[in-house]
Design a protein around this motif. Structure first.
Motif, PDB file in Angstrom:
ATOM      1  N   LEU A 186      -4.206  38.197   1.068  1.00  0.00           N
ATOM      2  CA  LEU A 186      -3.660  38.280  -0.398  1.00  0.00           C
ATOM      3  C   LEU A 186      -3.596  39.566  -1.006  1.00  0.00           C
ATOM      4  O   LEU A 186      -3.010  40.191  -1.418  1.00  0.00           O
ATOM      5  CB  LEU A 186      -4.318  37.257  -1.242  1.00  0.00           C
ATOM      6  CG  LEU A 186      -3.906  37.234  -2.787  1.00  0.00           C
ATOM      7  CD1 LEU A 186      -2.535  36.468  -2.728  1.00  0.00           C
ATOM      8  CD2 LEU A 186      -5.006  36.405  -3.371  1.00  0.00           C
ATOM      9  N   PHE A 187      -4.749  40.390  -0.519  1.00  0.00           N
ATOM     10  CA  PHE A 187      -5.083  41.713  -1.049  1.00  0.00           C
ATOM     11  C   PHE A 187      -3.992  42.706  -0.343  1.00  0.00           C
ATOM     12  O   PHE A 187      -3.367  43.452  -0.775  1.00  0.00           O
ATOM     13  CB  PHE A 187      -6.280  42.295  -0.794  1.00  0.00           C
ATOM     14  CG  PHE A 187      -7.285  41.773  -1.931  1.00  0.00           C
ATOM     15  CD1 PHE A 187      -7.509  42.422  -3.032  1.00  0.00           C
ATOM     16  CD2 PHE A 187      -8.216  40.814  -1.685  1.00  0.00           C
ATOM     17  CE1 PHE A 187      -8.430  41.947  -4.013  1.00  0.00           C
ATOM     18  CE2 PHE A 187      -9.149  40.436  -2.719  1.00  0.00           C
ATOM     19  CZ  PHE A 187      -9.043  41.084  -3.936  1.00  0.00           C
ATOM     20  N   ASN A 188      -3.685  42.355   1.069  1.00  0.00           N
ATOM     21  CA  ASN A 188      -2.776  43.077   1.709  1.00  0.00           C
ATOM     22  C   ASN A 188      -1.603  43.007   1.206  1.00  0.00           C
ATOM     23  O   ASN A 188      -0.595  44.152   1.130  1.00  0.00           O
ATOM     24  CB  ASN A 188      -2.838  42.585   3.117  1.00  0.00           C
ATOM     25  CG  ASN A 188      -1.675  42.961   4.162  1.00  0.00           C
ATOM     26  OD1 ASN A 188      -1.046  42.143   4.445  1.00  0.00           O
ATOM     27  ND2 ASN A 188      -1.611  44.246   4.478  1.00  0.00           N
ATOM     28  N   LYS A 189      -0.879  41.741   0.794  1.00  0.00           N
ATOM     29  CA  LYS A 189       0.286  41.682   0.423  1.00  0.00           C
ATOM     30  C   LYS A 189       0.273  42.105  -1.165  1.00  0.00           C
ATOM     31  O   LYS A 189       1.398  42.659  -1.818  1.00  0.00           O
ATOM     32  CB  LYS A 189       0.626  40.183   0.024  1.00  0.00           C
ATOM     33  CG  LYS A 189       0.947  39.646   1.906  1.00  0.00           C
ATOM     34  CD  LYS A 189       2.310  40.153   2.100  1.00  0.00           C
ATOM     35  CE  LYS A 189       2.285  39.819   3.858  1.00  0.00           C
ATOM     36  NZ  LYS A 189       1.902  40.958   4.262  1.00  0.00           N
ATOM     37  N   THR A 190      -0.639  41.707  -2.266  1.00  0.00           N
ATOM     38  CA  THR A 190      -0.459  42.132  -3.482  1.00  0.00           C
ATOM     39  C   THR A 190      -0.656  43.464  -3.919  1.00  0.00           C
ATOM     40  O   THR A 190       0.152  44.260  -4.622  1.00  0.00           O
ATOM     41  CB  THR A 190      -1.930  41.410  -4.446  1.00  0.00           C
ATOM     42  OG1 THR A 190      -1.789  40.193  -4.036  1.00  0.00           O
ATOM     43  CG2 THR A 190      -1.755  41.634  -5.769  1.00  0.00           C
ATOM     44  N   TYR A 191      -1.545  44.414  -2.933  1.00  0.00           N
ATOM     45  CA  TYR A 191      -1.641  46.023  -3.288  1.00  0.00           C
ATOM     46  C   TYR A 191      -1.147  46.663  -2.232  1.00  0.00           C
ATOM     47  O   TYR A 191      -1.336  47.972  -2.251  1.00  0.00           O
ATOM     48  CB  TYR A 191      -3.183  46.053  -3.494  1.00  0.00           C
ATOM     49  CG  TYR A 191      -3.866  45.385  -4.773  1.00  0.00           C
ATOM     50  CD1 TYR A 191      -3.544  45.596  -6.079  1.00  0.00           C
ATOM     51  CD2 TYR A 191      -4.548  44.332  -4.663  1.00  0.00           C
ATOM     52  CE1 TYR A 191      -4.193  45.206  -7.111  1.00  0.00           C
ATOM     53  CE2 TYR A 191      -5.212  43.550  -5.456  1.00  0.00           C
ATOM     54  CZ  TYR A 191      -4.925  43.894  -6.936  1.00  0.00           C
ATOM     55  OH  TYR A 191      -5.661  43.407  -7.871  1.00  0.00           O
ATOM     56  N   ASN A 192      -0.465  46.072  -1.393  1.00  0.00           N
ATOM     57  CA  ASN A 192       0.174  46.737  -0.216  1.00  0.00           C
ATOM     58  C   ASN A 192      -0.879  47.600   0.597  1.00  0.00           C
ATOM     59  O   ASN A 192      -0.793  48.790   1.117  1.00  0.00           O
ATOM     60  CB  ASN A 192       1.328  47.801  -0.629  1.00  0.00           C
ATOM     61  CG  ASN A 192       2.070  48.060   0.508  1.00  0.00           C
ATOM     62  OD1 ASN A 192       2.261  47.054   1.541  1.00  0.00           O
ATOM     63  ND2 ASN A 192       2.857  49.213   0.616  1.00  0.00           N
ATOM     64  N   GLN A 193      -2.108  46.793   0.600  1.00  0.00           N
ATOM     65  CA  GLN A 193      -3.365  47.461   1.426  1.00  0.00           C
ATOM     66  C   GLN A 193      -3.196  47.400   2.831  1.00  0.00           C
ATOM     67  O   GLN A 193      -3.030  46.312   3.294  1.00  0.00           O
ATOM     68  CB  GLN A 193      -4.821  47.143   0.819  1.00  0.00           C
ATOM     69  CG  GLN A 193      -5.039  47.752  -0.585  1.00  0.00           C
ATOM     70  CD  GLN A 193      -6.144  47.054  -1.260  1.00  0.00           C
ATOM     71  OE1 GLN A 193      -6.032  45.663  -1.245  1.00  0.00           O
ATOM     72  NE2 GLN A 193      -6.856  47.819  -1.977  1.00  0.00           N
ATOM     73  N   THR A 194      -3.282  48.450   3.515  1.00  0.00           N
ATOM     74  CA  THR A 194      -3.347  48.064   5.059  1.00  0.00           C
ATOM     75  C   THR A 194      -4.632  47.384   5.606  1.00  0.00           C
ATOM     76  O   THR A 194      -5.739  47.726   5.208  1.00  0.00           O
ATOM     77  CB  THR A 194      -3.125  49.695   5.695  1.00  0.00           C
ATOM     78  OG1 THR A 194      -2.090  50.333   4.897  1.00  0.00           O
ATOM     79  CG2 THR A 194      -2.931  49.858   7.090  1.00  0.00           C
ATOM     80  N   LEU A 195      -4.405  46.682   6.552  1.00  0.00           N
ATOM     81  CA  LEU A 195      -5.421  45.730   6.780  1.00  0.00           C
ATOM     82  C   LEU A 195      -5.725  45.817   8.433  1.00  0.00           C
ATOM     83  O   LEU A 195      -4.859  45.378   9.072  1.00  0.00           O
ATOM     84  CB  LEU A 195      -5.131  44.307   6.267  1.00  0.00           C
ATOM     85  CG  LEU A 195      -6.225  43.389   6.767  1.00  0.00           C
ATOM     86  CD1 LEU A 195      -7.631  43.408   6.027  1.00  0.00           C
ATOM     87  CD2 LEU A 195      -5.557  42.023   6.228  1.00  0.00           C
ATOM     88  N   VAL A 196      -6.959  46.333   8.634  1.00  0.00           N
ATOM     89  CA  VAL A 196      -7.120  46.227  10.079  1.00  0.00           C
ATOM     90  C   VAL A 196      -8.385  45.452  10.224  1.00  0.00           C
ATOM     91  O   VAL A 196      -9.633  45.645   9.724  1.00  0.00           O
ATOM     92  CB  VAL A 196      -7.762  47.672  10.695  1.00  0.00           C
ATOM     93  CG1 VAL A 196      -7.925  47.648  12.315  1.00  0.00           C
ATOM     94  CG2 VAL A 196      -6.413  48.470  10.362  1.00  0.00           C
ATOM     95  N   VAL A 197      -8.284  44.338  11.240  1.00  0.00           N
ATOM     96  CA  VAL A 197      -9.356  43.463  11.318  1.00  0.00           C
ATOM     97  C   VAL A 197      -9.529  43.079  12.764  1.00  0.00           C
ATOM     98  O   VAL A 197      -8.853  42.794  13.700  1.00  0.00           O
ATOM     99  CB  VAL A 197      -8.938  41.778  10.838  1.00  0.00           C
ATOM    100  CG1 VAL A 197     -10.252  40.873  11.110  1.00  0.00           C
ATOM    101  CG2 VAL A 197      -8.411  42.088   9.224  1.00  0.00           C
ATOM    102  N   ILE A 198     -10.993  43.322  13.205  1.00  0.00           N
ATOM    103  CA  ILE A 198     -11.424  42.986  14.557  1.00  0.00           C
ATOM    104  C   ILE A 198     -11.800  41.643  14.298  1.00  0.00           C
ATOM    105  O   ILE A 198     -12.503  41.025  13.470  1.00  0.00           O
ATOM    106  CB  ILE A 198     -12.683  43.785  14.884  1.00  0.00           C
ATOM    107  CG1 ILE A 198     -12.705  45.365  14.828  1.00  0.00           C
ATOM    108  CG2 ILE A 198     -13.393  43.393  16.069  1.00  0.00           C
ATOM    109  CD1 ILE A 198     -13.666  45.938  15.238  1.00  0.00           C
TER     110      ILE A 198
END
Ligand SMILES: Nc1ncnc2c1ncn2[C@@H]1O[C@H](COP(=O)(O)OP(=O)(O)OP(=O)(O)O)[C@@H](O)[C@H]1O
Ligand SMILES: [Mg+2]
Length: 227
Positions: A186-198
């Protein structure tokens, strides 16, 4: 737009015959707003890579560019500011400060940076995380899922451009895991924040736009799932 670019990144731990090559000439770039999952066996170098992306550790060789800035060319003060403003870090074990309330834990990065908390953004983040009724609680009065939501709040209060998460659901049951991943998306989509998850969880990896596999410190595969 490329938000993140790494070039021939290598990390050696130790010296002589006890030396370990944790990362070996890894290169890739990430577009702004992309959701990237990093997978690979235990000990393959995933956490080492994430720490180097976030300016937490120093590479033995190679470069990391965030928004075209060569971050390891920054001095220590610039690096600290860069980390607090651009990078949101989330760990498996929430690393909350036990004597601070939920609200104080979330706003800690702003306090450390001597910055005013943007109350509108704070309320928005707290609402999304569902922590409105818990702001005065201490971490040990919260469930694991709630503690992880606080650590997400702390990572995102400064509105960083990149969220780096190291097995954020590794300590949670499947219901809480799903909630945490949904929140990150949701944060990735709402604020266009790049998300890198291990992650070790295929269900999480398959939700990403792209999956990068690390094996023996090298980039073994880089697969786009959603272009
Ligand atoms: N501080 C350190 N000092 C020495 N060696 C280290 C250090 N941190 C990591 N290593 C070594 O570097 C290699 C990669 O470790 P890393 O923590 O990046 O793996 P990982 O892929 O995150 O594993 P896991 O899935 O178990 O978390 C391992 O062989 C590890 O023993
Ligand atoms: Mg790790």
């Amino acid at each position: 737009m490329e938000i993140l670019k790494i070039e021939n990144l290598s990390k050696m731990y130790g010296k002589g015959n006890t030396a370990v090559k944790a990362l070996d000439q890894v290169s890739f770039s990430v577009k702004q707003g992309e959701f990237v999952a990093i997978i690979g066996p235990s000990g393959s170098g995933k956490s080492t890579l994430l720490h180097l992306l976030g300016g937490v550790d120093r590479p033995t060789d190679g470069k990391v560019f965030v928004d075209n800035t060569d971050i390891y060319a920054l001095n220590e003060t610039q690096m600290a500011v860069f980390r607090r403003r651009q990078i949101g870090l989330i760990y498996q074990f929430y690393n909350l400060l036990p004597i601070l309330t939920v609200e104080e834990n979330i706003t800690l990065p702003m306090a450390l940076d001597a910055q005013q908390v943007d109350q509108k953004h704070f309320r928005e983040v707290v609402d999304i995380l569902g922590l409105q009724q818990r702001l005065d609680y201490l971490p040990n009065q919260l469930s694991g899922g709630q503690q992880q939501r606080v650590s997400i709040g702390r990572a995102l209060i400064s509105n960083p451009s990149i969220i780096l998460a190291d097995e954020p659901t590794g300590n949670l049951d499947s219901k809480n895991s799903k909630e945490i991943v949904d929140l990150l998306k949701l944060f990735n989509k709402t604020y266009n924040q790049t998300l890198v998850v291990i992650t070790h969880d295929d269900r999480i990896a398959l939700q990403a736009d792209r999956v990068i596999s690390i094996e023996d410190g090298q980039l073994a595969k880089d697969e786009v799932i959603r272009p």
